[in-house]
Scaffold this active site. Structure first.
Site, PDB file in Angstrom:
ATOM      1  CB  SER A   1      -0.929   0.003   1.215  1.00  0.00           C
ATOM      2  OG  SER A   1      -0.195  -0.215   2.419  1.00  0.00           O
TER       3      SER A   1
ATOM      4  CG  HIS B   1      -1.619   3.494   4.531  1.00  0.00           C
ATOM      5  ND1 HIS B   1      -2.470   2.825   5.397  1.00  0.00           N
ATOM      6  CD2 HIS B   1      -0.934   2.536   3.862  1.00  0.00           C
ATOM      7  CE1 HIS B   1      -2.302   1.520   5.244  1.00  0.00           C
ATOM      8  NE2 HIS B   1      -1.373   1.313   4.315  1.00  0.00           N
TER       9      HIS B   1
END
Length: 267
Positions: free
Chosen positions: A43, A249
């Protein structure tokens, strides 16, 4: 001493030193132009958290704000294949993404390793559970990083080299999440934050060593994210967020200001 210079001094290989210092390898620019660029990984390479996801990427959430897409747009390689995917492990990168490589591939980027050691579960334990539970979960992950991850990374890197023997391969690490003694007045304890940062350093060290062993270029992102961690007041990372998959993230700013320069300096 900066983290990038620390890893360089720790390595006994000239290639690793050049990678950690962000020095591009001589053949890389031309190889991308003539052989194309393939972006592999999890990711942190697909761009989860950065928004603007490509419609055909589904749950992989490949973003037009992710560093591979930004680099390709700026450098116009002869071809660009973006196969990084949210949730990818070393084994799933090997089994589902390496078909994008061939003997003519000129440039490869990859992030992998965090999901192999239960990154998401660790953060869940640290957010929702006691300090003791968090530290135990972090310790278990560090043990996996030290004991099982090296062989998994070695296997993946060997497969990449076999599939794309002429490619310049750039392996990127992960940022530290927290600025200690920072601006956060709630949330995780300082001891939890420090343990998570320390675990990230161990993970990056193992990745750097295995990248050097494979003859690949390792590029740290820690320096780029310094001053932009959680609790810094100008975070390039999401904290606990909705949708939950964005949590921990990089934001679009973390991709363009953190990962892209780290990749560009090594590619």
């Amino acid at each position: 001493m900066s983290v990038r210079r620390f890893w360089a001094s720790a390595s006994t290989l000239i290639l690793a030193a050049a990678a950690a210092l962000g020095v591009a390898q001589p053949a890389s620019a031309n190889s991308a132009a003539t052989g194309g660029y393939v972006a592999l990984g999890d990711s942190y390479s697909s761009g989860v958290g950065a928004g603007s996801y490509l419609s055909d990427s589904g749950d992989c959430r490949r973003s037009t704000n992710a560093y591979p897409y930004l680099w390709a747009a700026a450098n116009s390689p002869s071809s660009f294949t973006f196969v990084a995917c949210s949730g990818a492990t070393t084994s799933s990168v090997a089994s589902t993404q390496l078909g994008a490589l061939d003997s003519s591939t000129g440039l490869v980027s990859v992030t992998a390793g965090g999901n192999d050691v239960g990154f998401a579960d660790v953060m869940q334990d640290c957010v929702l559970s006691s300090e003791a539970t968090c530290l135990s979960s972090v310790g278990s992950a560090v043990s996996q990083v030290q004991n099982s991850l090296p062989s998994r990374l070695s296997s993946l890197y060997g497969s990449i080299k076999s599939r794309a023997p002429k490619a310049h391969v750039v392996v990127l690490g992960y940022p530290r999440f927290y600025k200690l003694s920072g601006s956060c007045v709630a949330g995780l304890s300082e001891k939890k934050r420090a343990a998570i940062n320390d675990a990230s350093d161990v993970l990056n060290g193992v990745i750097a060593k295995q990248a050097a062993n494979a003859g690949f270029t390792y590029s740290s992102v820690v320096d780029e994210f310094t001053g932009h961690e959680l609790c810094s007041g100008d975070a390039w990372l999401h904290s606990v967020s909705i949708p939950v998959y964005n949590s921990y993230h990089p934001k679009a700013a973390g991709q363009s200001g953190g990962y892209l320069p780290a990749f560009r300096s090594a590619a």
